[in-house]
Scaffold this motif. Sequence first.
Motif, PDB file in Angstrom:
ATOM      1  N   SER A  12     -27.656-110.325 108.606  1.00 42.95           N
ATOM      2  CA  SER A  12     -28.938-109.924 108.047  1.00 42.95           C
ATOM      3  C   SER A  12     -28.335-108.958 106.960  1.00 42.95           C
ATOM      4  CB  SER A  12     -29.953-109.455 109.097  1.00 42.95           C
ATOM      5  OG  SER A  12     -31.199-109.393 108.722  1.00 42.95           O
ATOM      6  N   MET A  13     -27.827-108.069 107.197  1.00 44.11           N
ATOM      7  CA  MET A  13     -27.199-106.980 106.454  1.00 44.11           C
ATOM      8  C   MET A  13     -26.878-107.578 104.969  1.00 44.11           C
ATOM      9  SD  MET A  13     -27.130-103.795 107.392  1.00 44.11           S
ATOM     10  CE  MET A  13     -26.811-102.684 108.832  1.00 44.11           C
ATOM     11  N   ARG A  14     -25.992-108.714 105.214  1.00 41.61           N
ATOM     12  CA  ARG A  14     -25.561-109.272 103.698  1.00 41.61           C
ATOM     13  C   ARG A  14     -26.545-109.949 103.200  1.00 41.61           C
ATOM     14  NH1 ARG A  14     -20.307-109.645 107.025  1.00 41.61           N
ATOM     15  NH2 ARG A  14     -19.336-107.832 106.559  1.00 41.61           N
ATOM     16  N   ILE A  25     -29.772-109.115 102.949  1.00 46.68           N
ATOM     17  CA  ILE A  25     -30.470-108.002 102.204  1.00 46.68           C
ATOM     18  C   ILE A  25     -30.158-107.889 100.777  1.00 46.68           C
ATOM     19  CG2 ILE A  25     -30.882-105.539 102.161  1.00 46.68           C
ATOM     20  CD1 ILE A  25     -31.493-105.686 105.115  1.00 46.68           C
ATOM     21  N   ARG A  26     -28.741-107.743 100.594  1.00 47.61           N
ATOM     22  CA  ARG A  26     -28.251-107.600  99.197  1.00 47.61           C
ATOM     23  C   ARG A  26     -28.796-108.355  98.311  1.00 47.61           C
ATOM     24  NH1 ARG A  26     -21.716-107.233  98.266  1.00 47.61           N
ATOM     25  NH2 ARG A  26     -21.792-107.711  96.063  1.00 47.61           N
ATOM     26  N   ARG A  27     -29.168-109.635  98.807  1.00 48.63           N
ATOM     27  CA  ARG A  27     -29.577-110.780  97.892  1.00 48.63           C
ATOM     28  C   ARG A  27     -31.061-110.405  97.402  1.00 48.63           C
ATOM     29  NH1 ARG A  27     -25.726-113.834 100.737  1.00 48.63           N
ATOM     30  NH2 ARG A  27     -27.395-114.667 102.126  1.00 48.63           N
ATOM     31  N   SER A  28     -31.947-109.556  98.044  1.00 51.45           N
ATOM     32  CA  SER A  28     -33.124-109.049  97.519  1.00 51.45           C
ATOM     33  C   SER A  28     -33.315-107.881  96.718  1.00 51.45           C
ATOM     34  CB  SER A  28     -33.968-108.966  98.724  1.00 51.45           C
ATOM     35  OG  SER A  28     -33.944-110.009  99.527  1.00 51.45           O
ATOM     36  N   ALA A  29     -33.883-108.114  95.510  1.00 53.40           N
ATOM     37  CA  ALA A  29     -33.908-106.781  94.644  1.00 53.40           C
ATOM     38  C   ALA A  29     -35.292-106.393  94.555  1.00 53.40           C
ATOM     39  CB  ALA A  29     -33.337-107.275  93.396  1.00 53.40           C
ATOM     40  N   VAL A  30     -35.544-105.161  94.488  1.00 55.79           N
ATOM     41  CA  VAL A  30     -36.688-104.528  94.374  1.00 55.79           C
ATOM     42  C   VAL A  30     -36.779-104.356  92.720  1.00 55.79           C
ATOM     43  CG1 VAL A  30     -38.213-102.578  94.869  1.00 55.79           C
ATOM     44  CG2 VAL A  30     -36.449-103.268  96.412  1.00 55.79           C
ATOM     45  N   GLU A  31     -38.237-104.894  92.358  1.00 53.49           N
ATOM     46  CA  GLU A  31     -38.371-104.722  91.047  1.00 53.49           C
ATOM     47  C   GLU A  31     -38.728-103.222  90.560  1.00 53.49           C
ATOM     48  OE1 GLU A  31     -38.800-106.362  87.135  1.00 53.49           O
ATOM     49  OE2 GLU A  31     -38.312-107.281  89.036  1.00 53.49           O
ATOM     50  N   PRO A  32     -37.739-102.845  89.697  1.00 54.06           N
ATOM     51  CA  PRO A  32     -38.315-101.210  89.106  1.00 54.06           C
ATOM     52  C   PRO A  32     -39.584-101.207  88.459  1.00 54.06           C
ATOM     53  CG  PRO A  32     -36.485-102.243  87.912  1.00 54.06           C
ATOM     54  CD  PRO A  32     -36.759-103.349  88.767  1.00 54.06           C
ATOM     55  N   GLY A  33     -40.059 -99.987  88.134  1.00 56.82           N
ATOM     56  CA  GLY A  33     -41.249 -99.910  87.249  1.00 56.82           C
ATOM     57  C   GLY A  33     -40.736-100.752  86.001  1.00 56.82           C
ATOM     58  N   MET A  68     -38.562 -98.776  83.379  1.00 55.35           N
ATOM     59  CA  MET A  68     -37.162 -98.216  83.415  1.00 55.35           C
ATOM     60  C   MET A  68     -36.250 -98.747  82.692  1.00 55.35           C
ATOM     61  SD  MET A  68     -35.080 -98.007  86.984  1.00 55.35           S
ATOM     62  CE  MET A  68     -34.198 -99.367  86.500  1.00 55.35           C
ATOM     63  N   LEU A  69     -36.352 -99.958  82.349  1.00 53.04           N
ATOM     64  CA  LEU A  69     -35.374-100.586  81.726  1.00 53.04           C
ATOM     65  C   LEU A  69     -35.352-100.020  80.121  1.00 53.04           C
ATOM     66  CD1 LEU A  69     -32.953-102.594  81.138  1.00 53.04           C
ATOM     67  CD2 LEU A  69     -34.853-104.434  80.570  1.00 53.04           C
TER      68      LEU A  69
END
Lengths: 118, 221
Positions: A47-49, A51-59, A62-63
């Motif tokens: 499950s840990m590994r 998790i890495r494939r999910s990204a949180v969209e920044p504000g 930010m870019l």
Amino acid sequence: VRCDRVRDRLSATAAGEATLDPEELLHVQRCLRCQAELAQHRRVQTSMRSIRRSAVEPGSGMLGSVLAGLEREPSPPRGRPAIAGLVGLAAAAVAGALGVAVIASRARRPLGAHGQLG
Amino acid sequence: VASRRGYAAGVHGTPQRIESHHGGPCRSAATGEESIRLLVLAAREGDRPAFDRLVELTHRDTYTLALRLTGNREDAADITQEVYLRAYRNLGSFRGDARFTTWLYRITANCASTHMRRWRRHRHDPLADDDLVIDLRCDGDPEGNAAAADLRSRLAIAIEELPPKLRAVVVLRDVYELSHEAVAEELGISSNAARVRLHRARSRLRAQLFPDLAEVSSREV
């Protein structure tokens, strides 16, 4: 072998960082509790590994903010190709050899009047 | 020199971007890595748009890692900014013997560690419902995926609830797969300390996710 001894190594075993010795392995094969714990550690690792494939969209800004910050940066030094490193290494070797030759030639000079190096 | 138009699609794009470039959510990781490798080569030669494109392709990953390490969106945004400044300044020292993304993870870990030490802040924002989590996995087994998603969701919460020192080690080692030595180096701790923290973190997570075994006493077999 008691569970306590094996338990400390189960998480590292599940992560592929350690292997159980034959006694510990035998214990796990006969102990349902340790088998369950090892299986749970393996599930957590999987499950840990993932998790890495999910990204949180920044504000949304930010870019742009990161790129604007980079705009103010001067150009960094370019990466040196490998050949440049080799040339540098060769130059350092030649300089070192010359240094050794100079020291050797000075050491061979005759002693001065007071028995000191001239 | 590569041009912006010629750059291939990225690692973690938005779903819309993924659809438009690849026609579906399952993307070729190898293609993404090769794109990044080419962009890094161009950027190292002074191609500024290539570096900008690298930022576009990787900033979600970087921000996500920073958020996982700090638990705070504002800090994560600050750290992301700092990561790319450092990466840009030190691009010439990136030798290419590791993946560029791994190099970024290490910079992120280092920046987060510095940031947290500097400010001694323990602000913590749990992931809000309106945080958009982009799931990049391929579907194939709906029931298995549902169970895995449930465990993943509980694990994410359990990780957030770990003390920062334990959280940093387990995130870097088990989620981002940095070596023990890299984790220790970027966090400024000994390799032994990193291993001890990792063991504690893993034990806490397992116990929290599967509490049934906690009451069973040790026995000899």
